[in-house]
Design a protein around this motif. Structure first.
Motif, mmCIF file in Angstrom:
data_model
loop_
_atom_site.group_PDB
_atom_site.id
_atom_site.type_symbol
_atom_site.label_atom_id
_atom_site.label_comp_id
_atom_site.label_asym_id
_atom_site.label_seq_id
_atom_site.Cartn_x
_atom_site.Cartn_y
_atom_site.Cartn_z
ATOM 1 N N VAL A 117 0.371 -1.219 0.176
ATOM 2 C CA VAL A 117 0.320 -0.158 -0.341
ATOM 3 C C VAL A 117 0.474 1.099 0.100
ATOM 4 O O VAL A 117 1.853 1.706 0.504
ATOM 5 N N PRO A 118 0.187 2.329 -0.266
ATOM 6 C CA PRO A 118 0.812 3.786 -0.336
ATOM 7 C C PRO A 118 0.814 3.856 1.206
ATOM 8 O O PRO A 118 -0.140 4.109 1.492
ATOM 9 N N PRO A 119 1.680 5.101 1.526
ATOM 10 C CA PRO A 119 1.621 5.580 2.797
ATOM 11 C C PRO A 119 0.077 7.220 2.579
ATOM 12 O O PRO A 119 0.899 7.833 3.399
ATOM 13 N N VAL A 120 -0.894 6.592 2.237
ATOM 14 C CA VAL A 120 -1.738 7.581 2.447
ATOM 15 C C VAL A 120 -2.055 8.096 4.229
ATOM 16 O O VAL A 120 -2.610 6.958 4.417
ATOM 17 N N GLY A 121 -2.657 9.096 3.848
ATOM 18 C CA GLY A 121 -2.481 9.858 5.476
ATOM 19 C C GLY A 121 -2.160 9.601 5.783
ATOM 20 O O GLY A 121 -1.940 10.056 7.433
ATOM 21 N N CYS A 122 -0.016 9.458 5.793
ATOM 22 C CA CYS A 122 0.787 9.213 6.691
ATOM 23 C C CYS A 122 1.575 10.360 6.233
ATOM 24 O O CYS A 122 1.648 10.965 5.658
ATOM 25 N N VAL A 123 1.506 11.406 7.674
ATOM 26 C CA VAL A 123 2.079 12.473 7.818
ATOM 27 C C VAL A 123 3.470 12.449 7.621
ATOM 28 O O VAL A 123 4.341 13.493 6.508
ATOM 29 N N SER A 124 3.870 11.723 7.776
ATOM 30 C CA SER A 124 5.808 11.758 8.421
ATOM 31 C C SER A 124 5.996 11.614 6.733
ATOM 32 O O SER A 124 6.653 11.621 6.976
ATOM 33 N N ALA A 125 4.896 11.022 5.707
ATOM 34 C CA ALA A 125 5.969 10.068 4.375
ATOM 35 C C ALA A 125 5.354 11.428 3.457
ATOM 36 O O ALA A 125 5.668 11.453 2.839
ATOM 37 N N GLN A 126 4.682 12.778 4.179
ATOM 38 C CA GLN A 126 5.210 14.003 3.140
ATOM 39 C C GLN A 126 6.027 14.184 2.399
ATOM 40 O O GLN A 126 7.452 14.281 2.872
ATOM 41 N N GLN A 127 6.888 15.067 1.447
ATOM 42 C CA GLN A 127 7.980 15.322 1.090
ATOM 43 C C GLN A 127 8.192 16.048 2.200
ATOM 44 O O GLN A 127 9.864 16.661 1.516
ATOM 45 N N GLU A 128 7.538 17.200 2.710
ATOM 46 C CA GLU A 128 8.224 18.272 3.794
ATOM 47 C C GLU A 128 8.888 17.387 4.664
ATOM 48 O O GLU A 128 9.861 18.199 5.709
ATOM 49 N N PHE A 129 8.784 16.014 4.777
ATOM 50 C CA PHE A 129 9.240 15.341 6.249
ATOM 51 C C PHE A 129 10.515 14.315 5.172
ATOM 52 O O PHE A 129 11.200 13.522 6.029
ATOM 53 N N ALA A 130 10.846 14.417 3.956
ATOM 54 C CA ALA A 130 12.140 13.806 3.535
ATOM 55 C C ALA A 130 13.374 13.835 3.901
ATOM 56 O O ALA A 130 13.821 12.392 4.317
ATOM 57 N N TYR A 131 14.008 14.804 4.672
ATOM 58 C CA TYR A 131 14.921 14.319 5.469
ATOM 59 C C TYR A 131 14.830 14.843 6.613
ATOM 60 O O TYR A 131 16.270 15.065 7.131
ATOM 61 N N VAL A 132 13.929 14.455 7.103
ATOM 62 C CA VAL A 132 14.297 14.352 8.943
ATOM 63 C C VAL A 132 14.858 12.944 9.058
ATOM 64 O O VAL A 132 13.964 11.834 8.624
ATOM 65 N N PRO A 133 15.486 12.971 9.982
ATOM 66 C CA PRO A 133 15.476 11.360 10.712
ATOM 67 C C PRO A 133 14.780 10.724 10.972
ATOM 68 O O PRO A 133 15.012 10.617 12.242
ATOM 69 N N LEU A 134 13.989 9.870 10.415
ATOM 70 C CA LEU A 134 13.280 8.851 11.539
ATOM 71 C C LEU A 134 12.993 7.455 10.622
ATOM 72 O O LEU A 134 13.687 7.385 9.482
ATOM 73 N N PRO A 135 12.616 6.582 11.641
ATOM 74 C CA PRO A 135 12.909 5.734 11.417
ATOM 75 C C PRO A 135 11.969 5.070 10.491
ATOM 76 O O PRO A 135 10.843 5.724 10.230
ATOM 77 N N ASP A 136 12.458 3.892 9.370
ATOM 78 C CA ASP A 136 11.958 3.773 8.687
ATOM 79 C C ASP A 136 10.284 2.554 9.045
ATOM 80 O O ASP A 136 10.934 1.684 9.821
ATOM 81 N N TRP A 137 9.915 2.576 7.835
ATOM 82 C CA TRP A 137 8.557 1.319 8.326
ATOM 83 C C TRP A 137 9.401 0.122 8.451
ATOM 84 O O TRP A 137 8.735 -0.821 9.427
ATOM 85 N N ASP A 138 9.978 -0.347 8.158
ATOM 86 C CA ASP A 138 10.722 -1.646 8.679
ATOM 87 C C ASP A 138 11.570 -1.935 9.742
ATOM 88 O O ASP A 138 13.106 -2.346 10.138
ATOM 89 N N GLU A 139 12.523 -0.510 10.211
ATOM 90 C CA GLU A 139 12.651 -0.284 11.508
ATOM 91 C C GLU A 139 11.930 -0.107 13.286
ATOM 92 O O GLU A 139 12.459 0.234 14.164
ATOM 93 N N ILE A 140 10.728 -0.504 12.664
ATOM 94 C CA ILE A 140 9.825 0.248 13.392
ATOM 95 C C ILE A 140 9.163 -2.042 13.567
ATOM 96 O O ILE A 140 8.152 -2.454 12.990
ATOM 97 N N HIS A 141 9.245 -1.850 14.975
ATOM 98 C CA HIS A 141 8.707 -3.236 15.897
ATOM 99 C C HIS A 141 7.967 -2.669 17.075
ATOM 100 O O HIS A 141 7.910 -2.250 17.832
ATOM 101 N N VAL A 142 6.538 -3.725 16.454
ATOM 102 C CA VAL A 142 5.799 -3.378 17.345
ATOM 103 C C VAL A 142 4.822 -4.384 18.262
ATOM 104 O O VAL A 142 5.744 -5.647 18.306
ATOM 105 N N GLY A 143 4.830 -4.101 19.209
ATOM 106 C CA GLY A 143 4.679 -4.992 20.909
ATOM 107 C C GLY A 143 3.486 -4.049 21.521
ATOM 108 O O GLY A 143 2.719 -3.180 21.089
ATOM 109 N N GLY A 144 2.689 -4.259 22.558
ATOM 110 C CA GLY A 144 1.719 -3.890 23.009
ATOM 111 C C GLY A 144 1.738 -4.772 24.568
ATOM 112 O O GLY A 144 1.445 -6.010 24.407
ATOM 113 N N HIS A 145 0.353 -3.682 25.273
ATOM 114 C CA HIS A 145 -0.357 -4.416 26.170
ATOM 115 C C HIS A 145 -2.261 -4.075 25.657
ATOM 116 O O HIS A 145 -2.041 -2.906 24.735
ATOM 117 N N ASP A 146 -2.505 -5.226 26.396
ATOM 118 C CA ASP A 146 -4.368 -5.296 25.769
ATOM 119 C C ASP A 146 -5.023 -5.954 27.190
ATOM 120 O O ASP A 146 -4.490 -6.816 27.798
#
Lengths: 382, 382, 382, 382
Positions: free
Chosen positions: A31-60
């Protein structure tokens, strides 16, 4: 960027399930990153973690698996069937990372014990995956308004009270925030619940030098309101009243239509309007539970305003959206921006994330366009 | 500031009548400046002409007096009866300043003659009232699209053609613009008509060192569109279609629903949307004449957009306004800002007035919030 | 027909003032009978009192004159200025016929005394004008829900209780109904207040052989609902939810938004929907006080329904009306039809007047089209 | 009832595919008959063919199979995936019954030849399945307006012209109607195309003693209009204007937005409004092609009306529906009612089926409630 953790409080709810499914789909490139603010041109040079650098866990506190939940969301139009199929095995892996959350009704020890267990989950998660940091984001159900207590003002007093058997001195969202901070994790509150918003907890955050952000994700009616209200003020038009009705189904509809829970939500929604318009206006607001709407949310607003020579005019809008679809990409954005802020050594309330929130911590700016400019400028400094 | 003239092309139309009545009422202190951008806090220190420093005159091709017209507008809810009574004598004085306008159907000489006569009216007005400058604002009915001619590209060729008996080389709006520039008056086009937008005329403006601005006042549907569109783009949401319907009565309804006249209006409305959204979208647009609406205008827009994972969502708005009430204060604002710019020696297209226009000259910025920031910054330099 | 009286409870309220002004204007021939059901072709041969055969009086607890009230209504767009001027003297004459109404807060004697005084006013009015009959119509403000009492079930017990000093055994609307019936006057309740709807009072009506009708005039949202709901049922479409929001200003907004008063109104509005749809549906309903709307009322309804194979569809409507303009002609209609029914010897609940009411007495028919057919058929028998 | 045929012109279009899938699902008992008029209580004792007594075939000019088409409709929310799976084999069997339809662009012989071939398909279908009768229903795309020709007035002249090589004397819908009548089959036109509405063809129907019905299924905006308009008239409210905008995607959007095709549709939609309101009103109407809406159709209507004393009021509605979901059950209803009428020996235009049509043949009654009453009464006589 370094491997980053995203730990979701309410990890098997609609928003979390959509965010996780979406992250896996983005990572898989389906899928394309529709609705993702951080994926926009304006943030292209900001050092953000890539999609595959994010590991998910949680409580429920629920046992319903992410897969099961994603299937329900596929039925209601939030997740396409083909996307679900593409990420199904990965979804099951994430589900294995979900640990039992804290709820006063089922917990037997002290709140201090509970917090300790939650912190331990976070540390173990970080260690297991070799994460540089873990951003905790609360996307659990909105809590009833929790009464203020004197213990909330001082960290030592609070911790003493938390250690007293049988005492419930914090709502679950604040126990989660406390646990996050104790584990040196940034905390983001996507709900209007109390969370980190207690003097004792912000003091703890300052002491641990971790940033925090919130609260209450701006996804629908308020998103439109904070866009439209400046139109009236910059044009010098006098808004006389701004009425709103929200129809929602799903668990959210049930939770929020309940007067007590709605308390925090309605307050959060109302706070911004007066600030935006520069004065109080008549602003009745309702949230109704309409189960047949499922994941859909429909808002209707009626704005009455005066123009030149007192001419009476009006504007109405109807918004038909899927709350989970609107919230989920913002959860990913918040994880990315907060991780980058943490990496850059930022602490305290991240006021420049106001763009994402109905009731932004550390900021009085509610105008969407100004919030976006501030976000872009700030991101450029990370 | 020094005494300033406001000369209205179409001085007895609904917009002009409302603007004049309003100016007189503001001067008399019987109404607050609701809907006036220039009266806001942000512009408190800008050297703008005060309400009582603005003298009004104009051209029109109709004989219906301003009083009569104001009475009709009072019936339709645009002008309160008490305001009309408060300014009636002053209105009659302004009406005395209105001179016969140019219309090819009734004019017998060459277009050069016509322009000369219009210029002479402007100079006489300035002299009669000891005015430092006269801002000409076109608020006459939208013209049919005028075919481009080679003469439009060069001032000398154009003037030669204007002197040929029987030739109609310019539409009335451009004759008015030419006459204004020849009399060293700044020209503002509040309509989508051709006006000053011809190479020969902008060259003349540059030669005479007068500023100009336009075009097509942003008063209703487009005002909302340029406010809402950035919400979708900054949030990364993909707009799929944006449909609009406009119902209007009055003379405007009759003029604009006519396909030929609507041509320029629809083009002007459409131009911004693609720029705002960053790409072309399906955007059907209609203007219907619904006489019973009188001065009221009702717009309905339907926006269809995609969110995260392709979720289909939509937004609709209805706008119920009085076009004259929305336009009139902007006409006063434009007179004030343009006068200040002229006093400050600015020339060429006043791009920073984009905030006021559907199709701003000298600017590609259509986002309302950014336009307002630009206006505030620019005004601070005057 | 013979001279007929129309006695309005709440004679100086917005609805009554509009009805009286309108009746006088109809009598003077300065307006056509727009909005009057009884003036239509279908009723051309029914023996109804003509406009100039109807004499008006009434009770009210306010001193604000009809003229003053009509002036306010002229400001808000309900009564045209020219109509007010045309009937001003006649309005003043009617105002002289208004007598002080009953209100427990200001009354000092027993409720029996109060009722006796009201009845005496009615008899004096009839005698003074030589009236064949007087139809009493309640158009006063909606009352808070009155608790049921055992005395309401039996006329003798009720009358005994009314004679006890200090006891408030009936709400004002029921005291008015009692007084009307005691004076042999038909009673029509245009409000959702208790009025005649107590076993003791309907027994009294039967004993005095006078007809009665009610309750709660169907003027806006419910009018549309009872029109639209049959569309869904005759087409076999399954309505899943029907949500509604009402924004209203004026005194009505203040009275009805108050939860206690709204109780009776909301109940009255809800009752019909389940009957119309053949089953209960989710139907949240709100009434908000939005003072700046003045006499205007705006309703927004959202209907969610299922079609063939379960396809999810929806419909929304917005209604912008003046409640007084919608109610007033119906008050005149009810006076005419009830007078004719009384003349024809009809007694009991006039079920065939269901067309006019949200919560029709003596009828379970809520479908507007069927109600109209029934009205036409019944009127033909008078 | 005896085995009955339903022969669909345009058998692989959206409406037909939905109708066929639905019929199979009803027969299999996997869905309730939501949206089916004939399945309601009122018609419980009418001798209608049961779901499993209806055999389906049809003509189409496309090769795309019913299964393929149903899959696309499942993607767009019209057909649930589980329903499609339940009927997939049966759908394939029906697809085998579909024969190549007539289209002037691809046909090489005379129109008489074409008609003969179509009639032969009908007879073979009836014989193959032992059907007592076959009802032909046209659900193909709306045709451009076909110019009237003198040959249309007389059957013999028409048939002579049809036999002339190279002449196109009838549009495809009329060729289909002719073929149906020649095969003694009742013909129902669910589209606004010409179909049977030519003197020569109705004469043929009379001669063959077969009934016919049409035209243009009333499924969305017009359904609401014919429900709401009587509300205004029975209440004596004066409608001043009724504007409408239709946004639709799918093939329908493309066909109807095209001005030429829309001609017949807009005429059909407009015809009823004047009849309903008793006079002409301003009624601009648009149909726009908005491809991203897919099978969805969104209509917005704005009604402006006058009430008592000329008070200006308005109503707006938005309708969001799936045209195929709304049309398909009506196609089944029409097959059932027409079959019953044929069995009962009825001939000519079936005026009592007006309930189903925008432009009912044989009837001037457009009010939905009255149309339903008439349908119920008539069905009781079959």
């Amino acid at each position: 960027m370094a491997p980053t953790g995203l730990w979701l409080i309410g990890a098997r709810g609609s928003v979390a399930t959509t965010a996780i499914t979406g992250l896996l789909a983005l990572r898989a490139g389906v899928v394309p990153p529709v609705g993702c603010v951080s994926a926009q041109q304006e943030f292209a040079y900001v050092p953000l973690p890539d999609w595959d650098e994010i590991h998910v866990g949680g409580h429920d506190i629920t046992d319903t698996s992410l897969e099961k939940r994603a299937e329900l969301l596929a039925e209601s139009g939030v997740i396409p069937h083909r996307v679900l199929e593409a990420v199904r095995p990965a979804l099951s892996e994430v589900d294995d990372q979900v640990r039992p959350g804290y709820h006063p009704a089922t917990h037997t020890g002290t709140q201090a014990d509970a917090a300790r267990a939650l912190s331990a989950d976070l540390s173990a998660f970080a260690e297991r995956h070799g994460l540089a940091r873990v951003v905790v984001v609360n996307v659990s159900s909105t809590e009833p308004v929790f009464p203020p207590l004197p213990e909330h003002d001082n960290l030592e007093t609070l911790e003493a009270a938390m250690a007293v058997p049988g005492r419930t001195v914090l709502p679950p969202s604040s126990v989660a925030a406390y646990a996050a901070l104790r584990a040196d994790c940034p905390f983001v509150d996507f709900t209007p619940s109390t969370g980190v918003r207690l003097p004792a907890l912000t003091a703890l955050a300052d002491r641990r030098k971790v940033p925090y952000a919130g609260s209450d994700g701006k996804t629908g009616e308020t998103l439109v309101r904070t866009t439209l209200a400046p139109m009236f003020t910059t044009r010098g038009l006098t808004v006389r009243s701004w009425a709103g009705t929200n129809l929602l189904g799903g668990g959210d509809g049930m939770t929020l239509a309940d007067a007590e829970h709605a308390g925090s939500k309605l307050a959060s929604k109302g706070r911004g309007l007066a600030t935006l318009l520069g004065r109080e206006v008549t602003a009745p607001l309702h949230i109704d539970n309409v189960p047949d709407l499922g994941e859909q949310k429909i808002a209707w607003d009626h704005v009455s305003f005066d123009g030149f020579l007192g001419a009476r005019m009006s504007m109405q809008f109807t918004w038909t959206g899927y709350d989970s679809s609107l919230a989920a990409p913002l959860v990913l954005d918040l994880a990315r921006f907060t991780a980058a802020a943490h990496a850059a050594g930022r602490t305290g309330a991240l006021a420049e994330l106001a763009f994402f929130f109905k009731d932004p911590m550390g900021s009085d700016e509610h105008r969407l366009a100004q919030q976006f400019s501030a976000l872009v400028d700030w991101a450029g400094t990370l």
